[in-house]
Design an enzyme around this catalytic site. Structure first.
Site, PDB file in Angstrom:
ATOM      1  N   TRP A 130      19.471   4.283  -5.984  1.00 41.76           N
ATOM      2  CA  TRP A 130      20.588   4.123  -5.042  1.00 41.76           C
ATOM      3  C   TRP A 130      21.856   4.566  -5.769  1.00 41.76           C
ATOM      4  O   TRP A 130      22.104   4.106  -6.894  1.00 41.76           O
ATOM      5  CB  TRP A 130      20.668   2.645  -4.637  1.00 41.76           C
ATOM      6  N   ASP A 211      16.217  -5.422  -7.866  1.00 43.93           N
ATOM      7  CA  ASP A 211      17.073  -5.340  -6.681  1.00 43.93           C
ATOM      8  C   ASP A 211      16.159  -5.347  -5.459  1.00 43.93           C
ATOM      9  O   ASP A 211      15.320  -4.458  -5.295  1.00 43.93           O
ATOM     10  CB  ASP A 211      17.901  -4.046  -6.731  1.00 43.93           C
ATOM     11  N   LYS A 246      19.928  -6.187   5.669  1.00 46.05           N
ATOM     12  CA  LYS A 246      18.975  -5.422   6.474  1.00 46.05           C
ATOM     13  C   LYS A 246      18.006  -6.336   7.203  1.00 46.05           C
ATOM     14  O   LYS A 246      17.769  -6.173   8.388  1.00 46.05           O
ATOM     15  CB  LYS A 246      18.184  -4.459   5.595  1.00 46.05           C
TER      16      LYS A 246
HETATM   17  N1  KET Z   1      20.609  -2.431  -3.142  1.00 40.11           N
HETATM   18  C1  KET Z   1      20.025  -1.390  -2.552  1.00 40.11           C
HETATM   19  C2  KET Z   1      18.813  -0.789  -3.170  1.00 40.11           C
HETATM   20  C3  KET Z   1      20.565  -0.881  -1.361  1.00 40.11           C
HETATM   21  O1  KET Z   1      19.956   0.140  -0.788  1.00 40.11           O
HETATM   22  C4  KET Z   1      21.722  -1.453  -0.799  1.00 40.11           C
HETATM   23  C5  KET Z   1      22.347  -0.892   0.398  1.00 40.11           C
HETATM   24  C6  KET Z   1      22.266  -2.567  -1.443  1.00 40.11           C
HETATM   25  C7  KET Z   1      21.693  -3.032  -2.615  1.00 40.11           C
HETATM   26  C8  KET Z   1      23.492  -3.253  -0.933  1.00 40.11           C
HETATM   27  O2  KET Z   1      23.202  -4.263  -0.045  1.00 40.11           O
HETATM   28  P1  KET Z   1      24.399  -5.031   0.685  1.00 40.11           P
HETATM   29  O3  KET Z   1      23.832  -6.342   1.035  1.00 40.11           O
HETATM   30  O4  KET Z   1      24.758  -4.201   1.867  1.00 40.11           O
HETATM   31  O5  KET Z   1      25.523  -5.128  -0.280  1.00 40.11           O
HETATM   32  N2  KET Z   1      22.127   0.328   0.751  1.00 40.11           N
HETATM   33  C9  KET Z   1      22.607   1.024   1.939  1.00 40.11           C
HETATM   34  C10 KET Z   1      24.045   0.837   2.273  1.00 40.11           C
HETATM   35  C11 KET Z   1      24.988   1.169   1.164  1.00 40.11           C
HETATM   36  O6  KET Z   1      24.895   2.217   0.533  1.00 40.11           O
HETATM   37  O7  KET Z   1      25.889   0.322   0.936  1.00 40.11           O
HETATM   38  C12 KET Z   1      22.231   2.496   1.798  1.00 40.11           C
HETATM   39  O8  KET Z   1      21.680   2.891   0.762  1.00 40.11           O
HETATM   40  O9  KET Z   1      22.475   3.261   2.724  1.00 40.11           O
END
Ligand code: KET
Length: 399
Positions: A130, A211, A246
């Site tokens: 990511w 993660d 998600k």
């Molecule tokens: N870890 C991973 C692997 C991940 O894909 C995301 C979010 C997060 C943590 C962050 O989670 P949050 O609870 O929203 O803080 N990914 C999507 C959104 C982004 O980039 O913020 C994405 O990859 O599109």
């Protein structure tokens, strides 16, 4: 005074998503950001969340500050979901879990903790990972390196190279691992591969930082967390970040948690204290609303059953869409590229589209995927899948 401030070049995911919102073309399709849309192309409000929210509004009550570590019921239910209700480490009170501002906040609090208490340690993330992993850990002052992961030629995992690289890391290095639904590739370790990795982490005295942003989107809630439980049971030093963005469709409420598995309850209480001090220094304490929703759904039998069933439906819909796009691309792209749509799992597929093909998709067809070629398959639906397939075919052939 601010003349020397350079322009922000933007974020490869969030800025693209913002560009999408501004795109006036009616046929536009958003397969960029990792957000689950339903078959009508709408961001769902899960029924269990709606019911929990109605109940909450009726009993809204006062809103004081939460403790620095967050809402106690939230911490308890999040920990149980990640480590399993019957986890030995949980029963022993040796997991320090705190509520965070999404999964991102969990990564940042964990990164600050590592920087402070393991100042000589560097972190290794998968190649690729990511995009924001590097940003968060470098932002906290850690040196970020990569280990081999994705095999572009096969669309699969370079497991032997990965194990070999991790087996040669300096002691007390940190290895960032995706629990399930690897972002951006959709390629995960099998249970047997996890079992092979665990002794390597032990032997090299490494810290596993897992993660888990997609629990429930891979094989199921329990299955997706199996690696976390395997690591905890093997006493690998373990830090786990999880997100409810998600799997609760609560992106904007910023619900996540950070857990550190310790040797005993005393160590866990000291670690928790230091995590709290990081929170106090950054944003003092977390917000209430989303945490109440998540905690109330997870702790109520009926709401929880409804949530689990709806999450399973979401997971199955993604799988069905993988099948649809795979069928739609038959004869239109080469078979190795096409196979990825069904071989890879979770919200993402690494399409193998080149940067110029990605640009053509966006400019000529209003189909948005990331510059890296990552497609969020959770944005496909029965109405747009054929259009996406024919747009990919056109972009690939240059027609
Ligand atoms: N870890 C991973 C692997 C991940 O894909 C995301 C979010 C997060 C943590 C962050 O989670 P949050 O609870 O929203 O803080 N990914 C999507 C959104 C982004 O980039 O913020 C994405 O990859 O599109």
């Amino acid at each position: 005074m601010f003349e020397h401030i350079p322009a922000y070049p933007g974020d490869p995911i969030l800025s693209l998503n913002e560009d999408f919102q501004l795109d006036p073309r009616p046929n536009k399709v958003n397969l960029s950001i990792g957000i689950y849309f339903d078959d009508a192309g709408k961001l769902p409000v899960m029924d269990a969340v709606r019911r929990a929210e109605s109940a909450l509004l009726d009993a809204i009550g006062p809103r004081s500050y939460l403790p620095m570590a967050g809402l106690p019921l939230y911490r308890e239910t999040a920990q149980s979901l990640v480590f399993g209700a019957n986890s030995e480490a949980r029963a022993a009170g040796r997991i320090a879990t705190l509520q965070t501002i999404g999964g991102s906040g969990a990564l940042k609090v964990g990164a600050d903790f590592l920087r402070r208490y393991f100042p000589a340690s560097q972190i290794w993330i998968s190649d690729p990972s990511w995009e924001n992993h590097r940003v968060v850990f470098e932002g906290a002052g850690l040196t970020v390196n990569t280990y081999p992961y994705y095999d572009e030629a096969t669309g699969g995992l370079r497991f032997a190279d990965m194990i070999d690289a991790i087996g040669r890391l300096p002691e007390r290095s940190v290895v960032l691992l995706h629990a399930c639904c690897h972002n951006p590739t959709g390629v995960d370790l099998s249970a047997a591969q996890w079992a092979e990795l665990v002794p390597v982490l032990q032997r090299r005295q490494l810290i596993a930082f897992v993660d888990m942003a997609y629990q429930g989107f891979g094989a199921g809630l329990e299955e997706d967390a199996a690696c976390v439980r395997m690591l905890a049971e093997a006493d690998v030093p373990l830090i786990a970040a999880n997100s409810f963005s998600k799997n609760f469709s609560l992106y904007g409420e910023r619900c996540g948690a950070l857990s550190v598995v310790c040797k005993n309850a005393d160590e866990a209480s000291r670690v928790l204290g230091q995590l709290m001090s990081t929170v106090r220094a950054n944003y003092s304490n977390p917000p209430t609303h989303g945490a109440r929703l998540v905690a109330n759904v997870l702790s109520d039998t009926s709401l929880r059953a409804s949530w689990e069933a709806e999450l399973a439906t979401m997971r199955e819909r993604i799988l069905a869409m993988r099948g649809t796009i795979h069928a739609g691309l038959a004869g239109r792209v080469d078979e190795v590229m096409r196979a990825r749509y069904v071989a890879q799992r979770g919200m993402f597929t690494y399409t193998g589209l080149t940067e110029s093909q990605v640009e053509r998709l966006r400019n000529e067809h209003a189909v948005y995927v990331l510059r890296s070629g990552r497609m969020c398959v959770a944005g496909l639906n029965a109405r747009n899948a054929d259009y996406v397939a024919s747009s990919i075919a056109a972009a690939v052939s240059g027609a």
